[in-house]
Motif scaffolding. Structure first.
Motif, PDB file in Angstrom:
ATOM      1  N   LEU A  60      49.555  33.660  40.374  1.00  0.00           N
ATOM      2  CA  LEU A  60      48.918  33.001  41.519  1.00  0.00           C
ATOM      3  C   LEU A  60      47.522  32.521  41.148  1.00  0.00           C
ATOM      4  O   LEU A  60      47.133  31.384  41.471  1.00  0.00           O
ATOM      5  CB  LEU A  60      48.848  33.978  42.691  1.00  0.00           C
ATOM      6  N   HIS A  61      46.757  33.356  40.465  1.00  0.00           N
ATOM      7  CA  HIS A  61      45.392  32.998  40.051  1.00  0.00           C
ATOM      8  C   HIS A  61      45.418  31.782  39.124  1.00  0.00           C
ATOM      9  O   HIS A  61      44.620  30.841  39.286  1.00  0.00           O
ATOM     10  CB  HIS A  61      44.763  34.198  39.338  1.00  0.00           C
ATOM     11  N   SER A  62      46.351  31.794  38.175  1.00  0.00           N
ATOM     12  CA  SER A  62      46.421  30.703  37.195  1.00  0.00           C
ATOM     13  C   SER A  62      46.783  29.384  37.863  1.00  0.00           C
ATOM     14  O   SER A  62      46.110  28.364  37.657  1.00  0.00           O
ATOM     15  CB  SER A  62      47.439  31.042  36.106  1.00  0.00           C
ATOM     16  N   TRP A  63      47.835  29.396  38.674  1.00  0.00           N
ATOM     17  CA  TRP A  63      48.282  28.146  39.280  1.00  0.00           C
ATOM     18  C   TRP A  63      47.339  27.645  40.369  1.00  0.00           C
ATOM     19  O   TRP A  63      47.155  26.435  40.529  1.00  0.00           O
ATOM     20  CB  TRP A  63      49.700  28.304  39.831  1.00  0.00           C
ATOM     21  N   ALA A  64      46.699  28.554  41.101  1.00  0.00           N
ATOM     22  CA  ALA A  64      45.703  28.122  42.085  1.00  0.00           C
ATOM     23  C   ALA A  64      44.548  27.419  41.388  1.00  0.00           C
ATOM     24  O   ALA A  64      44.016  26.415  41.882  1.00  0.00           O
ATOM     25  CB  ALA A  64      45.197  29.319  42.889  1.00  0.00           C
ATOM     26  N   THR A 107      52.946  43.679  40.247  1.00  0.00           N
ATOM     27  CA  THR A 107      52.036  43.008  41.199  1.00  0.00           C
ATOM     28  C   THR A 107      50.916  42.297  40.460  1.00  0.00           C
ATOM     29  O   THR A 107      50.522  41.175  40.822  1.00  0.00           O
ATOM     30  CB  THR A 107      51.447  44.042  42.179  1.00  0.00           C
ATOM     31  N   LEU A 108      50.392  42.933  39.426  1.00  0.00           N
ATOM     32  CA  LEU A 108      49.325  42.302  38.637  1.00  0.00           C
ATOM     33  C   LEU A 108      49.816  41.003  38.006  1.00  0.00           C
ATOM     34  O   LEU A 108      49.086  40.005  37.959  1.00  0.00           O
ATOM     35  CB  LEU A 108      48.826  43.258  37.566  1.00  0.00           C
ATOM     36  N   ASN A 109      51.044  41.024  37.502  1.00  0.00           N
ATOM     37  CA  ASN A 109      51.595  39.810  36.896  1.00  0.00           C
ATOM     38  C   ASN A 109      51.718  38.689  37.926  1.00  0.00           C
ATOM     39  O   ASN A 109      51.422  37.531  37.631  1.00  0.00           O
ATOM     40  CB  ASN A 109      52.961  40.109  36.279  1.00  0.00           C
ATOM     41  N   ARG A 110      52.167  39.029  39.118  1.00  0.00           N
ATOM     42  CA  ARG A 110      52.288  38.018  40.171  1.00  0.00           C
ATOM     43  C   ARG A 110      50.922  37.468  40.572  1.00  0.00           C
ATOM     44  O   ARG A 110      50.765  36.263  40.792  1.00  0.00           O
ATOM     45  CB  ARG A 110      52.993  38.621  41.390  1.00  0.00           C
ATOM     46  N   LEU A 111      49.947  38.365  40.675  1.00  0.00           N
ATOM     47  CA  LEU A 111      48.595  37.909  41.021  1.00  0.00           C
ATOM     48  C   LEU A 111      48.019  37.039  39.915  1.00  0.00           C
ATOM     49  O   LEU A 111      47.289  36.072  40.186  1.00  0.00           O
ATOM     50  CB  LEU A 111      47.687  39.115  41.274  1.00  0.00           C
ATOM     51  N   GLY A 142      41.162  37.360  41.061  1.00  0.00           N
ATOM     52  CA  GLY A 142      40.417  37.662  39.839  1.00  0.00           C
ATOM     53  C   GLY A 142      39.857  39.072  39.840  1.00  0.00           C
ATOM     54  O   GLY A 142      39.862  39.764  38.814  1.00  0.00           O
ATOM     55  N   ILE A 143      39.382  39.542  41.001  1.00  0.00           N
ATOM     56  CA  ILE A 143      38.838  40.909  41.093  1.00  0.00           C
ATOM     57  C   ILE A 143      39.932  41.936  40.828  1.00  0.00           C
ATOM     58  O   ILE A 143      39.726  42.922  40.116  1.00  0.00           O
ATOM     59  CB  ILE A 143      38.200  41.129  42.480  1.00  0.00           C
ATOM     60  N   VAL A 144      41.118  41.700  41.397  1.00  0.00           N
ATOM     61  CA  VAL A 144      42.207  42.658  41.228  1.00  0.00           C
ATOM     62  C   VAL A 144      42.728  42.641  39.789  1.00  0.00           C
ATOM     63  O   VAL A 144      43.008  43.692  39.203  1.00  0.00           O
ATOM     64  CB  VAL A 144      43.353  42.354  42.211  1.00  0.00           C
ATOM     65  N   ILE A 145      42.852  41.437  39.226  1.00  0.00           N
ATOM     66  CA  ILE A 145      43.380  41.323  37.860  1.00  0.00           C
ATOM     67  C   ILE A 145      42.449  42.004  36.856  1.00  0.00           C
ATOM     68  O   ILE A 145      42.880  42.757  35.980  1.00  0.00           O
ATOM     69  CB  ILE A 145      43.566  39.846  37.476  1.00  0.00           C
TER      70      ILE A 145
END
Length: 379
Positions: free
Chosen positions: A13-17, A6-10, A157-160
């Motif tokens: 998502l964070h990077s591409w957003a 899940t962290l990898n997916r987030l 970002g908070i979760v990562i």
């Protein structure tokens, strides 16, 4: 506990957003931080206006309107901006006879006599505000979407970065470029976290709430159309009520109203009306408004955020909270400094992403070479 998958997916998502919205995010955040000083910038760009006297008792609105009509005969006076804590003068937006429908002339007037000073040379502060709110010519929902994207970036970002408190003072200056930028990126995001949430949420609300409201009205409005009627000849122009008398009526309708703008529509016609829009004395909520029939002087519509329910109050708080124009110069400087951090985050995030891509390419190119050396050594 969040799984690594899940962290990898987030993280993706964070990077591409950030990459997809990075350029627009930088433009909107940078212009917004600077536009906090919109009025001060306009005065700086027009030094002659700063020299005009500030009157404790500004000239009556009727005098101001009369001066404009005398200087610009046949022109349409659309809006009059009243003097405030920063601007010592009246300003008016005038559409001159024969000018294109989208062209307005901004005119300055003395606050003590109402005399016309002349057209304003520069509107740099207003241009920055337009860039921030509309990207000059775009619909406001685009900036609202960027607010949503910023909330997504904050949440992911908070979760990562789960060790937020541990990373609060982490800055490894002697490491690689990507490590240094990554530490700066995380520090800026953490130190400005509360402000970033505030700006993103209020920006998303102001950009998207009108869109949803229009959609709701479209769905709820009956589809039946009124039958077409033959055009009627325009009635003779009736006398208009005094602007000052109507302002007094507006203040009685909304106690504490301090008008910032007076908008005139269809002036000198039977359908003329005037809107008084501004703040509420001693209250954070803005956008109080009173629409008055200019022929009869009777209020047509009254909007007081204090009496319109919870959501109206929330909507009235959005603009002052977003632009920080309610606490004086010190608060503006705080908004400016904190407002620069999202612009920095968009740049640093892009640089980190590009550096990571270059490193991956170098690793891929180096892999065959290492494989050939291993084969040679085995032979």
């Amino acid at each position: 506990m969040t799984s690594q998958r899940t962290l990898n997916r987030l993280f993706v998502l964070h990077s591409w957003a950030g990459i997809v919205t990075g350029l627009l995010m930088f433009i909107v955040c940078f212009s917004g931080a600077v536009a906090v000083f919109k009025n001060e910038i306009d005065l700086w760009a027009n030094p002659s206006l700063a020299q005009l006297p500030r009157s404790a008792q500004p000239a009556p609105l009727d005098v101001v309107l009369g001066q404009l009509q005398a200087r610009y005969p046949g022109a349409t006076v659309e809006t009059i901006a009243l003097p405030d804590a920063v601007n010592p003068s009246y300003f008016a937006f005038v559409r001159e006879r024969g000018a294109p429908a989208s062209t307005r002339t901004k005119v300055a007037l003395r606050s003590d006599t109402g005399a016309v000073v002349g057209p304003v040379d520069s509107q740099l502060g207003q241009y920055l505000r337009m860039l921030h709110v509309f990207l000059f010519f775009g619909p406001r929902w685009i900036v609202g979407f960027l607010g949503v994207a910023m909330l997504v970036l904050i949440g992911t970002g908070i979760v990562i970065h789960r060790k937020i408190l541990a990373e609060l003072f982490t800055q490894r200056w002697g490491r690689s470029f990507r490590v240094v930028m990554s530490d700066l990126h995380k520090s800026a995001g953490i130190w400005g976290l509360g402000f970033h949430i505030l700006i993103a949420a209020t920006g998303a609300w102001m950009g998207l709430a009108p869109l949803f409201e229009q959609g709701y009205r479209y769905v709820m409005t009956p589809t039946g159309r009124a039958e077409a009627q033959a055009p009627r000849p325009a009635p003779p122009a009736p006398p208009m009520q005094s602007l000052d008398a109507m302002y007094a009526t507006a203040q009685r309708a909304v106690p504490g109203l301090e008008a910032r703008y007076v908008s005139l529509r269809r002036w000198t016609t039977a359908g003329a009306d005037v809107s008084f829009t501004g703040n509420l004395r001693g209250h954070l909520a803005s956008t109080a408004r009173v629409d008055i029939d200019a022929v009869t002087g009777v209020p047509k519509k009254v909007h007081d955020p204090r009496t319109q329910g919870f959501w109206s109050m929330v909507n009235g708080l959005m603009e002052p909270l977003h632009f920080g124009d309610f606490g004086g110069l010190a608060l503006k400087w705080l908004y400016f400094v904190l407002g620069m951090t999202p612009a920095f985050l968009s740049i640093s995030g892009t640089l980190i992403w590009l550096d990571a891509r270059r490193q991956r390419r170098r690793d891929i190119q180096a892999t065959p070479a290492r494989g050939e050396r291993d084969v040679a050594a085995a032979g």
